[in-house]
Design an enzyme around this catalytic site. Structure first.
Site, PDB file in Angstrom:
ATOM      1  N   THR A 134       0.814  -1.223   0.000  1.00 45.91           N
ATOM      2  CA  THR A 134       0.000   0.000   0.000  1.00 45.91           C
ATOM      3  C   THR A 134       0.844   1.268   0.000  1.00 45.91           C
ATOM      4  OG1 THR A 134      -1.797  -1.106   1.130  1.00 45.91           O
ATOM      5  CG2 THR A 134      -1.729   1.268   1.353  1.00 45.91           C
ATOM      6  N   ASP A 149       1.299  -6.383  -4.711  1.00 48.10           N
ATOM      7  CA  ASP A 149       0.491  -6.440  -3.498  1.00 48.10           C
ATOM      8  C   ASP A 149       1.016  -7.676  -2.763  1.00 48.10           C
ATOM      9  OD1 ASP A 149      -2.817  -5.752  -2.679  1.00 48.10           O
ATOM     10  OD2 ASP A 149      -1.743  -7.425  -1.763  1.00 48.10           O
TER      11      ASP A 149
HETATM   12  N1  ASP Z   1      -2.820  -5.460   0.240  1.00 46.91           N
HETATM   13  C1  ASP Z   1      -1.719  -4.632   0.691  1.00 46.91           C
HETATM   14  C2  ASP Z   1      -0.449  -5.471   0.658  1.00 46.91           C
HETATM   15  O1  ASP Z   1      -0.257  -6.270   1.520  1.00 46.91           O
HETATM   16  C3  ASP Z   1      -1.994  -4.135   2.076  1.00 46.91           C
HETATM   17  C4  ASP Z   1      -0.936  -3.217   2.658  1.00 46.91           C
HETATM   18  O2  ASP Z   1       0.135  -3.000   2.156  1.00 46.91           O
HETATM   19  O3  ASP Z   1      -1.204  -2.664   3.738  1.00 46.91           O
HETATM   20  O4  ASP Z   1       0.334  -5.349  -0.244  1.00 46.91           O
END
Ligand code: ASP
Length: 340
Positions: A13, A57
């Site tokens: 993220t 991700d």
């Molecule tokens: N879906 C994202 C990931 O794990 C969530 C995050 O980074 O907080 O890459």
């Protein structure tokens, strides 16, 4: 050597942007982070970045991805005093645990961090996380790194990576280390909990392992679990190890049918590691009759290991140990401070 830090950007993220069509967050390259955090230029020591070609991700993390991180660290080990890994939060605890096993004789900081909100959001937690993680990776005392371990820094705490679990999908305070104290807390100053931090035993050279064996599964038991389904799981072709999450201090149902299924699979060479569904505390199979009966099937005790540490440790040992008895022995002892 002067302090210097390599920031390895893998995705998550922290560097994501919204897809104009769907509105969903997708990984973006490191330029986004550099633009949003001009403070990165203020560090007085050498700060370089290594960006993965295709940031992901972290739900897409695979063991090859861990091997890539380990290789980047190995290739740059003599050039930097510490490493910061920018990574998605969803599987950060798995990656930190895996890397702790894959990096043997580590004597420099490897600090994972990320964020709950993208770096271009007004209220992002990413800025503080990345800046503090860099400061920790660079911190030295008497010319030696203060935290020569694989860690996760998030919000205001530094944890041993292989003790952590992602605990919240909405709070900035997203990680917990239920069975091991924080290694540092950041406020006006960063206060280190020195007695809790690992002391490297030797000056041996860093050795990396890049193979993991994924012939494993996790199994969470519950009242009413169907013994025939268990039988099918225990007999999956190619399965070598199971991390079973049991009740309380390691207890399971005591029906003959349930216990015999495990005993016969273990007798045939399956490795079954018992950890608790409770996040705080440890498996002690001699505490209750129910635990003793399960222990007698040949199951081994995972004490207070997290699921993330147990499953990655099993993958690591299956790939890098030769015999079942060696794997079982290593599963029960602390290799990188993951169990106590
Ligand atoms: N879906 C994202 C990931 O794990 C969530 C995050 O980074 O907080 O890459």
């Amino acid at each position: 050597m002067e302090t210097s830090v390599l920031v390895i950007y893998t995705g998550g993220t922290i560097g994501m942007k919204r897809n104009a069509k769907t509105g969903a967050l997708i990984p973006f390259d490191f330029s986004e982070i550099e633009r949003e955090v001009p403070e990165l230029k203020k560090f007085k020591y050498k700060l370089d970045t290594h960006s993965f070609k295709n940031p992901i991700d972290s739900s897409d993390v695979q063991p090859e991805f861990w091997a890539n991180i380990a290789t980047v660290i190995k290739n740059n080990y003599d050039l930097y005093g510490g490493f910061v890994i920018l990574h998605g939060t969803d599987t950060m605890s798995y990656s930190a645990a895996a890397l702790s096993f894959m990096l043997e004789n580590l004597n420099k900081p490897v600090i994972f961090t990320g964020s709950q909100l993208p770096i271009d959001s007004l209220r992002t937690d990413g800025k503080e996380n990345i800046l503090s993680a860099i400061e920790i990776a660079a911190s030295q005392q008497s010319g030696k790194p203060i935290v020569p371990e694989v860690c996760i820094f998030f919000e205001d705490k530094l944890f041993r990576g292989n003790r952590t679990t992602k605990h919240s999908a909405e709070n900035f305070n997203a990680f917990r280390s239920y069975n091991y104290p924080a290694l540092a807390e950041s406020g006006v100053e960063i206060k280190y909990n020195l007695p809790a931090i690992a002391k490297p035993k030797s000056n041996k050279v860093l050795k990396i392992y890049t193979q993991m064996d994924t012939s494993v599964i996790g199994l969470k038991i519950f009242p009413g679990i169907n013994c025939d389904f268990i039988d099918n799981i225990l007999n999956i072709n190619g399965l070598k190890g199971i991390v079973i999450e049991t009740f309380g201090s390691g207890n399971t149902p005591t029906s003959e049918k349930f216990l015999m299924k495990f005993k016969s699979a273990i007798d045939k060479g399956l490795i079954v590691l018992n950890i608790s569904q409770c996040q705080v505390g440890s498996v002690e199979m001699e505490r209750y009759e129910t635990g003793i009966l399960f222990k007698n099937t040949g199951v081994i005790c995972g004490k207070n290991m997290t699921f993330e540490a147990a499953i990655t440790k099993m993958e690591f040992l299956l790939a890098n140990n030769k015999t079942i008895s060696q794997i079982k022995e290593n599963l029960q002892k602390s290799l990188r401070g993951e169990i106590s």
